[in-house]
Design an enzyme around this catalytic site. Structure first.
Site, mmCIF file in Angstrom:
data_model
loop_
_atom_site.group_PDB
_atom_site.id
_atom_site.type_symbol
_atom_site.label_atom_id
_atom_site.label_comp_id
_atom_site.label_asym_id
_atom_site.label_seq_id
_atom_site.Cartn_x
_atom_site.Cartn_y
_atom_site.Cartn_z
ATOM 1 N N ARG A 67 0.688 -1.087 0.351
ATOM 2 C CA ARG A 67 -0.202 -0.143 0.100
ATOM 3 C C ARG A 67 0.587 1.336 -0.041
ATOM 4 N NH1 ARG A 67 -2.817 3.009 4.176
ATOM 5 N NH2 ARG A 67 -4.743 3.941 3.189
ATOM 6 N N HIS B 206 0.507 3.891 -2.337
ATOM 7 C CA HIS B 206 0.464 5.889 -1.801
ATOM 8 C C HIS B 206 1.596 6.283 -2.297
ATOM 9 C CE1 HIS B 206 -3.504 5.254 0.502
ATOM 10 N NE2 HIS B 206 -3.748 4.261 -0.435
ATOM 11 N N VAL C 120 1.543 9.902 -6.483
ATOM 12 C CA VAL C 120 1.691 11.364 -5.788
ATOM 13 C C VAL C 120 2.912 11.610 -6.615
ATOM 14 C CG1 VAL C 120 1.687 12.769 -4.590
ATOM 15 C CG2 VAL C 120 0.408 11.000 -3.584
ATOM 16 N N ASP D 83 8.927 7.736 -5.967
ATOM 17 C CA ASP D 83 9.989 8.923 -5.899
ATOM 18 C C ASP D 83 10.313 8.921 -4.133
ATOM 19 O OD1 ASP D 83 8.393 10.095 -4.638
ATOM 20 O OD2 ASP D 83 7.737 12.259 -6.016
ATOM 21 N N SER E 197 8.234 9.944 -2.070
ATOM 22 C CA SER E 197 7.968 10.922 -1.276
ATOM 23 C C SER E 197 7.193 10.534 -0.044
ATOM 24 C CB SER E 197 7.333 12.136 -2.209
ATOM 25 O OG SER E 197 6.284 11.318 -3.301
ATOM 26 N N ASN F 137 -3.671 8.995 4.033
ATOM 27 C CA ASN F 137 -2.403 8.019 4.140
ATOM 28 C C ASN F 137 -2.619 8.233 6.278
ATOM 29 O OD1 ASN F 137 -1.161 7.673 1.849
ATOM 30 N ND2 ASN F 137 -0.084 9.778 2.279
ATOM 31 N N PRO G 4 -6.936 7.129 -4.708
ATOM 32 C CA PRO G 4 -8.429 6.477 -5.148
ATOM 33 C C PRO G 4 -8.757 5.999 -3.061
ATOM 34 C CG PRO G 4 -7.506 5.577 -6.876
ATOM 35 C CD PRO G 4 -6.346 6.486 -5.836
ATOM 36 N N HIS H 61 -5.779 -5.745 -3.025
ATOM 37 C CA HIS H 61 -7.081 -5.981 -1.843
ATOM 38 C C HIS H 61 -7.080 -7.219 -1.388
ATOM 39 C CE1 HIS H 61 -8.141 -1.728 -1.672
ATOM 40 N NE2 HIS H 61 -7.605 -1.872 -1.477
ATOM 41 N N THR H 62 -6.493 -8.867 -2.386
ATOM 42 C CA THR H 62 -6.632 -9.708 -1.679
ATOM 43 C C THR H 62 -5.317 -10.168 -0.456
ATOM 44 O OG1 THR H 62 -6.291 -12.123 -2.730
ATOM 45 C CG2 THR H 62 -4.414 -10.734 -2.932
ATOM 46 N N ASP I 65 -10.202 -9.579 2.252
ATOM 47 C CA ASP I 65 -10.652 -10.460 1.657
ATOM 48 C C ASP I 65 -10.894 -12.176 2.675
ATOM 49 O OD1 ASP I 65 -8.521 -11.646 0.989
ATOM 50 O OD2 ASP I 65 -8.800 -12.205 -0.968
#
Length: 272
Positions: free
Chosen positions: A17, A21, A25, A29, A31, A49, A118, A148-149, A193
């Site tokens: 994740r 994320h 953005v 990199d 960040s 976050n 999202p 998301h598994t 899940d």
């Protein structure tokens, strides 16, 4: 990563994740790893976050060990990309070759993190558009959502779905409500899940059964453009693993800093 995942299987999902994320953005990199300072507002306290991004200490540990062997050579951005891959593999996913040579950002964007990642209540149209803005197709979006598994989610991210959505398996909603009250318990966890410590295609089988945990998940199988892809992956786990690996390479290629751009951070939490 083996040590981290053996200690807590959920860490594989947390690092994966972080990579998503980060890449959404301003590209991949590192960040997202930057702490806030008096002169830099990082991304850790952006809505997607805050109170949920985790695993930073694992990246710190890897960075320390890598630099002990090969000082000031491997970027935090590459470390995060490799760690995300290795977490997937450790839980049963397919490996892939991670293109390397990214450099680390000297800036971050909390506003972009707030607007470009999202969320769990996103509609299918929003999901397709947000991935398209990054040069990723609707099919890429559907297969990358298969991340998301693995992992766990906080009650606050799926409360609306289990209390208000109608396209949800009733028994599943009842089960999830037991640990996610209509008010309070925001941090209570539920598996995303039915096999949260195994990287497999259960996520898609759950969507077909109307057992998606997030509203945004179930949007992928709700009479729309991605129903066929979800059905395909629910029936063919090998094709999901193969397509996920390929899509992760495309995700990891988003706007990398190379050459003289950026830097190789000595500490992943702050610029040199």
């Amino acid at each position: 990563m083996t040590q981290a995942v053996n200690n807590e299987a959920r860490m594989a999902a947390s690092i994966l994740r972080l990579f998503f994320h980060d890449c959404f953005v301003n590209g991949c990199d590192a960040s997202i790893l930057l702490d806030d300072t008096a002169t830099l507002t990082g991304e850790k306290n952006a809505g997607p976050n805050r109170n949920s991004a985790r695993g930073f200490q694992v990246i710190d540990t890897i960075k320390t060990r890598v630099d002990a062997a090969c000082n000031a050579t491997v970027s935090c951005a590459d470390i995060l990309a490799l760690a995300a891959r290795d977490g997937v593999v450790l839980l049963g996913g397919q490996t892939w070759t991670v293109p390397l040579g990214r450099r680390d950002a000297r800036t971050a964007s909390q506003s972009a993190a707030n607007s470009q990642i999202p969320g769990p209540s996103s509609s299918l149209a929003t999901l397709v558009n947000m991935f398209s803005n990054k040069g990723l197709s609707a099919r890429d979006m559907t297969v990358l959502s298969g991340a998301h598994t693995i992992g766990q989610a906080r009650c606050t991210t799926f409360r609306q779905r289990i209390y208000n959505d109608t396209n949800i398996n009733a028994a599943f909603a009842t089960t999830r409500r037991r640990n996610c009250p209509s008010t309070g318990g925001d941090g209570n966890l539920a598996p995303i899940d039915s096999t949260p410590a195994r990287f497999d295609n259960s996520y898609y089988r759950d969507l077909v059964a109307r057992r998606g945990l997030f509203h945004s998940d179930q949007e992928l199988f709700n009479g729309g453009s991605q129903d066929a892809a979800v059905t395909g992956y629910s029936n063919n786990g090998a094709s999901f693993l193969r397509d996920f690996a390929a899509a992760m390479v495309r995700l990891g290629n988003l706007s990398p800093l190379t050459g003289r751009n950026g830097e190789v951070r000595r500490n992943c939490r702050r610029i040199n």
